[in-house]
Design an enzyme around this catalytic site. Structure first.
Site, PDB file in Angstrom:
ATOM      1  N   TYR A  82     -10.165   4.829 -65.671  1.00 16.10           N
ATOM      2  CA  TYR A  82     -11.032   4.018 -64.700  1.00 16.10           C
ATOM      3  C   TYR A  82     -10.963   4.421 -63.439  1.00 16.10           C
ATOM      4  O   TYR A  82      -9.978   4.144 -62.721  1.00 16.10           O
ATOM      5  CB  TYR A  82     -10.771   2.403 -64.844  1.00 16.10           C
ATOM      6  CG  TYR A  82     -11.525   1.301 -64.229  1.00 16.10           C
ATOM      7  CD1 TYR A  82     -12.877   2.032 -63.527  1.00 16.10           C
ATOM      8  CD2 TYR A  82     -11.370   0.222 -64.117  1.00 16.10           C
ATOM      9  CE1 TYR A  82     -13.562   1.041 -62.973  1.00 16.10           C
ATOM     10  CE2 TYR A  82     -12.094  -0.684 -63.675  1.00 16.10           C
ATOM     11  CZ  TYR A  82     -13.216  -0.385 -62.992  1.00 16.10           C
ATOM     12  OH  TYR A  82     -13.974  -1.101 -62.084  1.00 16.10           O
ATOM     13  N   ILE A 140     -20.121   0.838 -68.913  1.00 15.56           N
ATOM     14  CA  ILE A 140     -19.254  -0.373 -68.949  1.00 15.56           C
ATOM     15  C   ILE A 140     -19.959  -1.469 -67.902  1.00 15.56           C
ATOM     16  O   ILE A 140     -19.675  -1.379 -66.832  1.00 15.56           O
ATOM     17  CB  ILE A 140     -17.918   0.071 -68.446  1.00 15.56           C
ATOM     18  CG1 ILE A 140     -17.264   1.037 -69.703  1.00 15.56           C
ATOM     19  CG2 ILE A 140     -17.095  -1.310 -68.522  1.00 15.56           C
ATOM     20  CD1 ILE A 140     -15.735   1.229 -69.495  1.00 15.56           C
ATOM     21  N   LYS A 153     -14.570   6.130 -66.563  1.00 19.31           N
ATOM     22  CA  LYS A 153     -15.266   5.096 -66.116  1.00 19.31           C
ATOM     23  C   LYS A 153     -15.467   5.340 -64.736  1.00 19.31           C
ATOM     24  O   LYS A 153     -14.699   5.334 -63.793  1.00 19.31           O
ATOM     25  CB  LYS A 153     -14.814   3.785 -66.616  1.00 19.31           C
ATOM     26  CG  LYS A 153     -15.850   2.647 -65.755  1.00 19.31           C
ATOM     27  CD  LYS A 153     -15.318   1.237 -65.846  1.00 19.31           C
ATOM     28  CE  LYS A 153     -15.986   0.181 -65.168  1.00 19.31           C
ATOM     29  NZ  LYS A 153     -15.394  -1.227 -65.372  1.00 19.31           N
TER      30      LYS A 153
END
Length: 301
Positions: free
Chosen positions: A138, A209, A167
């Site tokens: 992330y 996401i 992400k």
């Protein structure tokens, strides 16, 4: 190791529901997760920023993961966010997630402390190496003050076969091209900011996401599919309606805002855990104008 298929689709960053006494509402959590999967989402991502993970104890996190794994019963993987104040605790959480039956991990920088690549790299390496589960890294420099550059991401990808995805939430869509330039198709790229989903897919992302999916699951999946298959022209009508809500995902009080949308549409409660407080006054009124306008203009009404 081939990349898992569940990265390709809509993965809700599921909110953590609280009862009136402030405890986690596990019954609603289970029901909500099933609702999201029924709508066509491909995995559930708990314990992220939207899940208020920084306010959850280690025991809270374990209980949430057990609830979700049991609720989904193999229908879709649970991919928890792995973040903590210390590397040791993050590693411990990653290992516990594997034992509980989670299908992947979302690895974040440590809470509070942001520093150079030597230290941040050592932290994420320890967490990625803790299990053989598929991992998504992330990158959110706006929130976490740590920016994993495309070169650093490529370095990690060369070291860890189980690092399968990124992400990307830097708010710079050029990052998608920069990462692909270095790793090709080795990593799956996912959009992490709701109001950049169409743009991200156009730049090679394959997953999302998502945040507002907690309130509008079917609409989020439809928007993703339209943009994936037909680009901006195909998605424009739905995107135009959705964008004022999607922008609520990219401001400091996004947790309170998204939970307020959930309550307004009957898919949750706006309760949050302190230090967050529910919105009030002019701030609340401004949010409700955006939300009520979107509800009134809902496509097909």
């Amino acid at each position: 190791m081939s990349n898992a298929s569940f990265w390709r689709g809509v993965l809700p960053a599921i909110t953590t529901p609280f009862a009136a006494d402030g405890q986690i509402d596990h019954a609603f959590l289970a029901e909500h997760a099933r609702t999201l999967i029924d709508a066509g989402c491909t995995a559930i991502v708990p314990l992220g920023s939207l899940g208020e993970a920084a306010t959850l104890s280690f025991e809270d996190k374990i209980a949430i993961l057990k609830t979700l794994v049991k609720a989904l019963d193999g229908r879709a993987p649970v991919v928890p966010g792995i973040a903590a104040l210390s590397t040791d605790e993050a590693v411990r959480l990653a290992k516990a997630a594997k034992e509980i039956g989670c299908g992947g991990l979302m690895v974040l920088p440590p809470y509070v402390y942001s520093t150079d690549w030597r230290e941040m790299g050592a932290h994420v390496r320890a967490v990625i190496a803790a299990t053989h589960l598929p991992v998504i890294l992330y990158n959110n420099p706006v929130a976490y003050k740590t920016d994993f550059s495309p070169a650093q991401i490529a370095e990690l990808a060369s070291e860890f076969a189980n690092l399968q995805a990124v992400k990307e939430s830097s708010a710079d869509v050029r990052r998608f091209a920069a990462i692909q330039e270095l790793v090709g198709g080795r990593l799956e790229l996912l959009v992490g900011m709701d109001d950049a989903i169409v743009e991200g897919l156009a730049m090679g992302a394959v997953g999302w996401i998502a945040g507002l999916v907690n309130a509008y699951p079917k609409e989020s999946v439809k928007l993703f599919e339209l943009a994936r298959d037909g680009g901006y022209p195909a998605a424009k009508e739905l995107y135009d309606w959705f964008l004022p809500l999607l922008r609520l995902d990219t401001v400091p009080k996004f947790v309170q805002l998204i939970k307020l949308v959930q309550e307004k549409v009957g898919l949750g409660s706006e309760r949050v855990r302190a230090p967050r407080l529910v919105l009030e006054g002019d701030e609340r009124e401004a949010a409700l104008k955006v939300i009520d306008r979107a509800i009134a203009a809902y496509p097909g009404r």
